[in-house]
Design an enzyme around this catalytic site. Structure first.
Site, PDB file in Angstrom:
ATOM      1  N   TRP A   1       0.553  -9.800   4.341  1.00  0.00           N
ATOM      2  CA  TRP A   1      -0.443 -10.699   3.743  1.00  0.00           C
ATOM      3  C   TRP A   1      -0.174 -12.147   4.142  1.00  0.00           C
ATOM      4  O   TRP A   1      -1.100 -12.931   4.322  1.00  0.00           O
ATOM      5  CB  TRP A   1      -0.396 -10.556   2.216  1.00  0.00           C
ATOM      6  CG  TRP A   1      -1.395 -11.401   1.493  1.00  0.00           C
ATOM      7  CD1 TRP A   1      -2.688 -11.080   1.189  1.00  0.00           C
ATOM      8  CD2 TRP A   1      -1.193 -12.721   0.973  1.00  0.00           C
ATOM      9  NE1 TRP A   1      -3.303 -12.110   0.512  1.00  0.00           N
ATOM     10  CE2 TRP A   1      -2.407 -13.132   0.364  1.00  0.00           C
ATOM     11  CE3 TRP A   1      -0.108 -13.584   0.953  1.00  0.00           C
ATOM     12  CZ2 TRP A   1      -2.552 -14.366  -0.252  1.00  0.00           C
ATOM     13  CZ3 TRP A   1      -0.253 -14.825   0.351  1.00  0.00           C
ATOM     14  CH2 TRP A   1      -1.460 -15.200  -0.238  1.00  0.00           C
ATOM     15  N   HIS A   2       1.097 -12.490   4.321  1.00  0.00           N
ATOM     16  CA  HIS A   2       1.438 -13.865   4.685  1.00  0.00           C
ATOM     17  C   HIS A   2       1.202 -14.149   6.157  1.00  0.00           C
ATOM     18  O   HIS A   2       1.079 -15.311   6.551  1.00  0.00           O
ATOM     19  CB  HIS A   2       2.909 -14.150   4.331  1.00  0.00           C
ATOM     20  CG  HIS A   2       3.135 -14.365   2.867  1.00  0.00           C
ATOM     21  ND1 HIS A   2       3.383 -13.329   1.988  1.00  0.00           N
ATOM     22  CD2 HIS A   2       3.146 -15.497   2.118  1.00  0.00           C
ATOM     23  CE1 HIS A   2       3.531 -13.808   0.771  1.00  0.00           C
ATOM     24  NE2 HIS A   2       3.398 -15.115   0.815  1.00  0.00           N
ATOM     25  N   GLY A   3       1.158 -13.120   6.998  1.00  0.00           N
ATOM     26  CA  GLY A   3       0.898 -13.335   8.415  1.00  0.00           C
ATOM     27  C   GLY A   3       1.225 -12.111   9.239  1.00  0.00           C
ATOM     28  O   GLY A   3       2.101 -11.320   8.885  1.00  0.00           O
TER      29      GLY A   3
END
Length: 216
Positions: free
Chosen positions: A138-140
């Site tokens: 989700w963060h990258g």
């Protein structure tokens, strides 16, 4: 409501201080070391990683405080998003205090639908790993984020699986978990584990993390 508006503005001011004065200034130091890590010693890399822990907290916590304060001015009450996370005495405790809105979302919309802790310990631990790996993605879309999520998932699983043994040891050696000394060393160990995972979160690649660890 003058008191509510004043409280909201003060919360916004604190958030701006965290973001602009602390986080942005720490960012310059951390970026300089991480972008030129071959020029720095292992101690300097470790110090920069420790500073990044406070940079990211003041960044996320700062914008959360700005949002909470501005909402309060307008008459809305938003949930608390950070609760002194670096005072946590375990990684499980840390994730109850860190980015509460996001972790609550993952709990409600991923962990619980996967079965939560209702289908036995093994399935519970698998669900925890899935949640943290997805949180990393989700963060990258980078392997560094996946490893960051996986590490924190492993921390949680190891802590929960080992809790019965630690409880027996605390009873055997009459360890008082309420004592300052216990909380201090437990908090320090928790920070070391969390901060190590932040290295993956901040680095551009796994190769960079490996190179920095070799210098340490």
């Amino acid at each position: 409501d003058v008191d509510r508006i004043r409280s909201g503005l003060l919360t916004m001011l604190w958030g701006l201080f965290m973001k602009i004065v602390i986080a942005d200034n720490l960012s310059g130091i951390v970026t300089r070391v991480y972008d030129n890590y071959l020029e720095y010693t292992g101690v300097e890399i470790l110090l920069a990683t420790a500073l990044f822990a406070f940079q990211i907290y003041c960044d996320f916590g700062g914008y959360s405080a700005i949002a909470i304060g501005s909402a309060r001015v307008l008459g809305f009450k938003l949930m608390e998003n950070f609760n002194c996370p670096y005072l946590a005495v375990s990684v499980v405790d840390f994730w109850k205090r860190w980015h509460i809105s996001l972790t609550s979302w993952f709990r409600d919309y991923l962990y619980i639908p996967l079965g939560g802790n209702r289908k036995g310990k093994v399935r519970k631990y698998i669900n925890i790993m899935i949640v943290f790996l997805v949180s990393g993605l989700w963060h990258g879309a980078n392997w560094t984020y996946v490893v960051w999520g996986g590490l924190n998932g492993l921390y949680q699983v190891a802590e929960q699986a080992g809790e019965p043994l630690r409880k027996k040891l605390r009873t055997l050696f009459r360890v008082d978990v309420s004592r300052f000394s216990y909380r201090f060393f437990a908090g320090l160990w928790t920070f070391v584990l969390v901060d190590f995972s932040w290295m993956f979160f901040r680095a551009e690649s796994l190769t960079q993390v490996y190179a920095m660890l070799r210098q340490v």
